[in-house]
Design an enzyme around this catalytic site. Sequence first.
Site, short mmCIF file in Angstrom:
data_model
loop_
_atom_site.label_atom_id
_atom_site.label_comp_id
_atom_site.label_asym_id
_atom_site.label_seq_id
_atom_site.Cartn_x
_atom_site.Cartn_y
_atom_site.Cartn_z
N ASP A 149 -18.95 -44.05 5.92
CA ASP A 149 -18.08 -43.19 4.91
C ASP A 149 -18.71 -43.42 4.13
OD1 ASP A 149 -16.42 -41.60 3.53
OD2 ASP A 149 -14.23 -43.99 3.45
N HIS A 150 -18.59 -43.17 2.72
CA HIS A 150 -18.71 -43.30 1.05
C HIS A 150 -17.98 -44.23 0.47
CE1 HIS A 150 -21.38 -39.35 2.15
NE2 HIS A 150 -22.05 -39.86 1.68
N GLY A 309 -12.41 -40.98 2.32
CA GLY A 309 -11.98 -39.76 3.58
C GLY A 309 -13.39 -38.94 4.23
N HIS A 310 -14.64 -39.13 3.60
CA HIS A 310 -15.63 -38.35 4.90
C HIS A 310 -15.92 -39.61 6.19
CE1 HIS A 310 -17.05 -37.85 -0.13
NE2 HIS A 310 -15.90 -37.30 0.10
N ILE A 311 -15.17 -39.07 6.45
CA ILE A 311 -15.56 -39.97 8.35
C ILE A 311 -16.19 -39.27 9.10
CG2 ILE A 311 -13.86 -40.41 10.22
CD1 ILE A 311 -11.65 -39.37 8.85
#
Length: 377
Positions: A149-150, A309-311
């Site tokens: 993720d970030h 939420g950057h999967i």
Amino acid sequence: MPPIPPTWLDKVVTRALEGSRFEVRSTPQARNSVFHDQRPACCGSASCIPICPVGAKYDANVHLNRAVTAGATVLPRATAVKLELSPDGKIAAVHFRRWDLTEGIVKAKVFVVACNAIETPRLLLASRSAALPQGVANRSDQVGRNLMDHPVQLSWALTNEPVYPYRGPLSTSGIENLRDGEFRKERSALRIEIGNDGWSWPVGAPVSTAADFAAQGLRGKAMASALAENTSRHIRLASLTEQEPDPENRVSLDADEHDMYGVPLPRIQYRLSDYVTDAMAWARELHTAIFTRLQVTQIQHAPEFFGAGHILGTTRMGASAESSVVDPQLRSHDHPNLFLVGGGVFPTVGTANPTLTIAALSLRAAAEVQRQLRDEA
Ligand code: SF4
């Protein structure tokens, strides 16, 4: 398209940081800044999450509708539960279940799995069989690994002058000149997002602000003017850090729990390395330096990281079938008619939101699918 216009907050921050090490830039977005492609320009209504009411922000419906117009059939409320292998090593069929538990099968020449970086590996792993005990597309044992993720460091404060948040897209500008440098030998890179959403992300404002004032006894006009005066000065920064691939950060199948269709639930292992947590500490210092320039008060730093939420990761792209899952065209190394589209194919993640890269890679895969179908026709 031209950039989304900067907000008043962007301009205030840009002015305060003039002559400093921080360079504020407009953020590229998958949202219309002008009328384009039969969709209107963003009108700044600030409800991008959960949905853009006018369709200025891109979402998958745009292309889903085009596919239907071009003759595609959509099976709503149906869930893919298994990919079936044919003896020649290609994918022969996808098995699915409908919401009422009835079953169906689709056979095709080419299969594209685009379920994001948790559900795609889950489907591949759940499609294990006697011929493929490790699951589909998993000769490398990389399916499900390197989940990224970030990880986000949030900080927020109160400005002296109104900066008028809670309008416009969630973010329109950021500080992008900290995404690379010698420091990456020791800690990860980051980009700093300037939020137009006030304190919404860290504390649920403005609703939580109203609740606080109500608890203090404010009502009616006194409440309204206190809310306007306070919330117009909310500022939020978010550093999105680069997370390096770690094979032990992974999606696997739960040994006990299943969904209503009998498919094992995903089990997720996830941790942050010192490389990332050192960058989060650095982010707090940078945020404080920016806030100091802005002469804000009430500086707060989130004590824990937030997910962006950057999967990403879990079906990584690479040249070698031994160490990656898909090739540069997003085709499975193991099964020539299987394409895995989405953020799962990222071998590393940088610091920027992934949507535009996912779109570019999907276009590349689409061209290859088209070529393959033509060649086989
Ligand atoms: S601010 Fe967000 S929700 Fe509102 S029009 Fe623009 S993209 Fe859509």
